[in-house]
Motif scaffolding. Structure first.
Motif, PDB file in Angstrom:
ATOM      1  N   PHE A   8       0.843  -1.199   0.000  1.00 46.37           N
ATOM      2  CA  PHE A   8       0.000   0.000   0.000  1.00 46.37           C
ATOM      3  C   PHE A   8       0.879   1.250   0.000  1.00 46.37           C
ATOM      4  CE2 PHE A   8      -3.531   2.673   1.744  1.00 46.37           C
ATOM      5  CZ  PHE A   8      -4.512   2.282   0.851  1.00 46.37           C
ATOM      6  N   MET A   9       0.244   2.396  -0.294  1.00 47.40           N
ATOM      7  CA  MET A   9       0.940   3.685  -0.199  1.00 47.40           C
ATOM      8  C   MET A   9       1.553   3.820   1.198  1.00 47.40           C
ATOM      9  SD  MET A   9      -2.098   6.055  -1.801  1.00 47.40           S
ATOM     10  CE  MET A   9      -3.508   4.962  -1.651  1.00 47.40           C
ATOM     11  N   GLY A  10       2.765   4.358   1.262  1.00 46.64           N
ATOM     12  CA  GLY A  10       3.360   4.632   2.573  1.00 46.64           C
ATOM     13  C   GLY A  10       3.968   3.438   3.275  1.00 46.64           C
ATOM     14  N   GLY A  12       6.892   2.205   2.409  1.00 45.40           N
ATOM     15  CA  GLY A  12       8.356   2.327   2.319  1.00 45.40           C
ATOM     16  C   GLY A  12       8.966   1.620   1.127  1.00 45.40           C
ATOM     17  N   LYS A  13       8.140   1.312   0.093  1.00 47.42           N
ATOM     18  CA  LYS A  13       8.657   0.593  -1.077  1.00 47.42           C
ATOM     19  C   LYS A  13       9.854   1.305  -1.713  1.00 47.42           C
ATOM     20  CE  LYS A  13       4.637   0.984  -2.453  1.00 47.42           C
ATOM     21  NZ  LYS A  13       3.353   1.280  -3.014  1.00 47.42           N
ATOM     22  N   SER A  14       9.726   2.627  -1.899  1.00 52.44           N
ATOM     23  CA  SER A  14      10.792   3.372  -2.583  1.00 52.44           C
ATOM     24  C   SER A  14      12.101   3.345  -1.814  1.00 52.44           C
ATOM     25  CB  SER A  14      10.430   4.849  -2.729  1.00 52.44           C
ATOM     26  OG  SER A  14       9.387   4.981  -3.574  1.00 52.44           O
ATOM     27  N   MET A  31       8.143   2.942 -10.383  1.00 52.20           N
ATOM     28  CA  MET A  31       7.044   2.945 -11.368  1.00 52.20           C
ATOM     29  C   MET A  31       6.269   4.261 -11.374  1.00 52.20           C
ATOM     30  SD  MET A  31       5.290  -0.759 -11.716  1.00 52.20           S
ATOM     31  CE  MET A  31       4.307  -0.644 -13.207  1.00 52.20           C
ATOM     32  N   ASP A  32       6.084   4.861 -10.202  1.00 52.26           N
ATOM     33  CA  ASP A  32       5.335   6.128 -10.182  1.00 52.26           C
ATOM     34  C   ASP A  32       6.045   7.185 -11.025  1.00 52.26           C
ATOM     35  OD1 ASP A  32       3.375   5.097  -8.559  1.00 52.26           O
ATOM     36  OD2 ASP A  32       4.004   6.155  -6.739  1.00 52.26           O
ATOM     37  N   GLU A  33       7.370   7.228 -10.927  1.00 50.97           N
ATOM     38  CA  GLU A  33       8.112   8.217 -11.724  1.00 50.97           C
ATOM     39  C   GLU A  33       8.006   7.899 -13.205  1.00 50.97           C
ATOM     40  OE1 GLU A  33      12.139   8.707 -10.333  1.00 50.97           O
ATOM     41  OE2 GLU A  33      11.399   9.331  -8.358  1.00 50.97           O
ATOM     42  N   LEU A  56      -3.767   6.153 -15.213  1.00 52.30           N
ATOM     43  CA  LEU A  56      -2.724   5.589 -14.352  1.00 52.30           C
ATOM     44  C   LEU A  56      -2.634   4.072 -14.549  1.00 52.30           C
ATOM     45  CD1 LEU A  56      -0.729   5.426 -11.935  1.00 52.30           C
ATOM     46  CD2 LEU A  56      -2.726   5.472 -10.414  1.00 52.30           C
ATOM     47  N   ARG A  57      -3.777   3.388 -14.495  1.00 54.29           N
ATOM     48  CA  ARG A  57      -3.748   1.912 -14.572  1.00 54.29           C
ATOM     49  C   ARG A  57      -3.274   1.431 -15.938  1.00 54.29           C
ATOM     50  NH1 ARG A  57      -3.086   2.109  -9.573  1.00 54.29           N
ATOM     51  NH2 ARG A  57      -4.854   2.852  -8.371  1.00 54.29           N
ATOM     52  N   GLU A  58      -3.700   2.099 -17.005  1.00 47.85           N
ATOM     53  CA  GLU A  58      -3.260   1.673 -18.342  1.00 47.85           C
ATOM     54  C   GLU A  58      -1.758   1.899 -18.518  1.00 47.85           C
ATOM     55  OE1 GLU A  58      -7.385   2.026 -20.887  1.00 47.85           O
ATOM     56  OE2 GLU A  58      -5.835   3.544 -21.217  1.00 47.85           O
ATOM     57  N   GLY A  78       3.669   1.074  -7.822  1.00 47.60           N
ATOM     58  CA  GLY A  78       2.638   1.920  -7.214  1.00 47.60           C
ATOM     59  C   GLY A  78       1.695   1.018  -6.410  1.00 47.60           C
ATOM     60  N   GLY A  79       1.069   1.574  -5.383  1.00 44.66           N
ATOM     61  CA  GLY A  79       0.238   0.765  -4.484  1.00 44.66           C
ATOM     62  C   GLY A  79      -0.933   0.053  -5.150  1.00 44.66           C
ATOM     63  N   GLY A  80      -1.320   0.512  -6.366  1.00 42.78           N
ATOM     64  CA  GLY A  80      -2.518  -0.055  -6.990  1.00 42.78           C
ATOM     65  C   GLY A  80      -2.249  -1.111  -8.047  1.00 42.78           C
ATOM     66  N   PRO A 118       1.676  14.168  -3.529  1.00 48.13           N
ATOM     67  CA  PRO A 118       0.230  14.131  -3.791  1.00 48.13           C
ATOM     68  C   PRO A 118      -0.252  12.701  -4.012  1.00 48.13           C
ATOM     69  CG  PRO A 118       1.360  15.640  -5.307  1.00 48.13           C
ATOM     70  CD  PRO A 118       2.415  14.849  -4.592  1.00 48.13           C
ATOM     71  N   ARG A 119      -1.254  12.278  -3.228  1.00 46.02           N
ATOM     72  CA  ARG A 119      -1.809  10.920  -3.381  1.00 46.02           C
ATOM     73  C   ARG A 119      -3.329  11.034  -3.525  1.00 46.02           C
ATOM     74  NH1 ARG A 119       2.589   9.646   0.232  1.00 46.02           N
ATOM     75  NH2 ARG A 119       3.834   7.928  -0.621  1.00 46.02           N
ATOM     76  N   PRO A 120      -3.792  11.080  -4.790  1.00 43.13           N
ATOM     77  CA  PRO A 120      -5.230  11.283  -5.021  1.00 43.13           C
ATOM     78  C   PRO A 120      -6.105  10.226  -4.347  1.00 43.13           C
ATOM     79  CG  PRO A 120      -3.999  11.433  -7.085  1.00 43.13           C
ATOM     80  CD  PRO A 120      -3.036  10.971  -6.041  1.00 43.13           C
ATOM     81  N   LEU A 121      -5.573   9.032  -4.088  1.00 41.05           N
ATOM     82  CA  LEU A 121      -6.397   7.987  -3.472  1.00 41.05           C
ATOM     83  C   LEU A 121      -6.210   7.907  -1.958  1.00 41.05           C
ATOM     84  CD1 LEU A 121      -6.190   5.189  -6.189  1.00 41.05           C
ATOM     85  CD2 LEU A 121      -7.968   6.884  -5.822  1.00 41.05           C
ATOM     86  N   PHE A 122      -5.549   8.926  -1.376  1.00 41.45           N
ATOM     87  CA  PHE A 122      -5.422   8.965   0.085  1.00 41.45           C
ATOM     88  C   PHE A 122      -5.816  10.356   0.577  1.00 41.45           C
ATOM     89  CE2 PHE A 122      -3.467   6.123   3.359  1.00 41.45           C
ATOM     90  CZ  PHE A 122      -3.859   6.855   4.463  1.00 41.45           C
ATOM     91  N   PHE A 134      -9.526  -3.761   1.334  1.00 43.76           N
ATOM     92  CA  PHE A 134      -9.881  -4.454   0.088  1.00 43.76           C
ATOM     93  C   PHE A 134      -8.622  -5.048  -0.561  1.00 43.76           C
ATOM     94  CE2 PHE A 134     -10.128  -4.132  -4.574  1.00 43.76           C
ATOM     95  CZ  PHE A 134     -11.145  -5.053  -4.813  1.00 43.76           C
ATOM     96  N   ARG A 135      -7.532  -4.298  -0.513  1.00 40.38           N
ATOM     97  CA  ARG A 135      -6.328  -4.747  -1.226  1.00 40.38           C
ATOM     98  C   ARG A 135      -5.470  -5.749  -0.464  1.00 40.38           C
ATOM     99  NH1 ARG A 135      -3.848   0.787  -3.600  1.00 40.38           N
ATOM    100  NH2 ARG A 135      -5.515   1.364  -5.039  1.00 40.38           N
ATOM    101  N   LEU A 136      -5.576  -5.731   0.871  1.00 39.68           N
ATOM    102  CA  LEU A 136      -4.680  -6.573   1.678  1.00 39.68           C
ATOM    103  C   LEU A 136      -4.619  -8.033   1.200  1.00 39.68           C
ATOM    104  CD1 LEU A 136      -2.752  -6.100   3.979  1.00 39.68           C
ATOM    105  CD2 LEU A 136      -4.616  -6.514   5.588  1.00 39.68           C
TER     106      LEU A 136
HETATM  107  C1  S3P Z   1      -1.627   4.575  -5.708  1.00 42.82           C
HETATM  108  C2  S3P Z   1      -0.393   4.592  -5.127  1.00 42.82           C
HETATM  109  C3  S3P Z   1       0.633   5.585  -5.482  1.00 42.82           C
HETATM  110  C4  S3P Z   1       0.430   6.077  -6.919  1.00 42.82           C
HETATM  111  C5  S3P Z   1      -0.967   6.581  -7.113  1.00 42.82           C
HETATM  112  C6  S3P Z   1      -2.026   5.519  -6.794  1.00 42.82           C
HETATM  113  C7  S3P Z   1      -2.607   3.543  -5.279  1.00 42.82           C
HETATM  114  O1  S3P Z   1       1.917   4.997  -5.376  1.00 42.82           O
HETATM  115  O2  S3P Z   1       0.708   5.053  -7.844  1.00 42.82           O
HETATM  116  O3  S3P Z   1      -1.145   7.724  -6.308  1.00 42.82           O
HETATM  117  O4  S3P Z   1      -3.578   3.273  -6.000  1.00 42.82           O
HETATM  118  O5  S3P Z   1      -2.389   2.951  -4.188  1.00 42.82           O
HETATM  119  P1  S3P Z   1       2.695   4.730  -3.976  1.00 42.82           P
HETATM  120  O6  S3P Z   1       2.215   3.420  -3.458  1.00 42.82           O
HETATM  121  O7  S3P Z   1       4.128   4.670  -4.412  1.00 42.82           O
HETATM  122  O8  S3P Z   1       2.391   5.879  -3.073  1.00 42.82           O
END
Ligand code: S3P
Length: 173
Positions: A8-10, A12-14, A31-33, A56-58, A78-80, A118-122, A134-136
């Protein structure tokens, strides 16, 4: 060997990916970059403004496809990515291994509060917790190996992964 970190986001993957790549003398891909470069956006908020979550997903699917044959690379995803099984299939191609950094939601929330990315999904903690729950099972299901991270430093997480990688190499020799 190709090593992908999921979580998930946060979680520490990076940070862990960079430390791991350094220790193994591997390349490191964020991958985010790569998504930002491919979509010509300055941050994730701009990606969502340009094409919504679908863009983003595509883009993630297209990138994972490009990474199929990589060697000696650590990929911080990325977390998704777990929302599209095809991404995990691509990451596992060519002997790739997928490692899940598992962090509790309360720890994630603390970390994200202190992070400017910026994390649009958080945006909203309740929605983020629903997404997390849901993702766990998806992260756990796709992972070849899970590392719990609460209370651990990035260096000790790196060391646990190095032990796992070593055991895998010995198994396949
Ligand atoms: C997302 C995680 C983000 C980034 C985007 C969507 C997600 O990456 O890909 O904001 O859906 O969990 P990090 O997990 O690196 O924050």
């Amino acid at each position: 060997m190709k090593i992908a970190l999921i979580g998930f986001m946060g979680t520490g993957k990076s940070s862990v990916a960079h430390l791991l790549a350094e220790s193994l003398s591997y390349s490191c891909i964020e991958m985010d970059e790569a998504v930002l470069a491919k979509t010509h956006c300055k941050d994730m908020a701009a990606v969502f403004a340009k094409g919504g979550e679908l863009l983003l997903r595509e883009t993630e699917i297209a990138l994972a496809r490009e990474y199929r044959t990589l060697e000696e690379t650590v990929i911080s995803t990325g977390g998704g990515v777990v929302l599209n099984k095809i991404i995990l299939d691509y990451l596992k191609e060519n002997g790739g291994i997928v490692l899940f950094l598992e962090t509790s939601f309360s720890e994630i929330q603390k970390r994200i509060e202190h992070d400017e990315t910026p994390r649009p999904l958080f945006q909203n903690p309740d929605q983020a917790r629903t997404l997390y729950e849901f993702r766990l099972p998806l992260y756990r299901n796709y992972a070849d190996f899970t590392i719990t991270t609460d209370g651990k430093t990035p260096e000790s997480i790196r060391d646990e992964i190095l032990d796992y990688v070593k055991s895998q190499r010995e198994l396949h020799q």
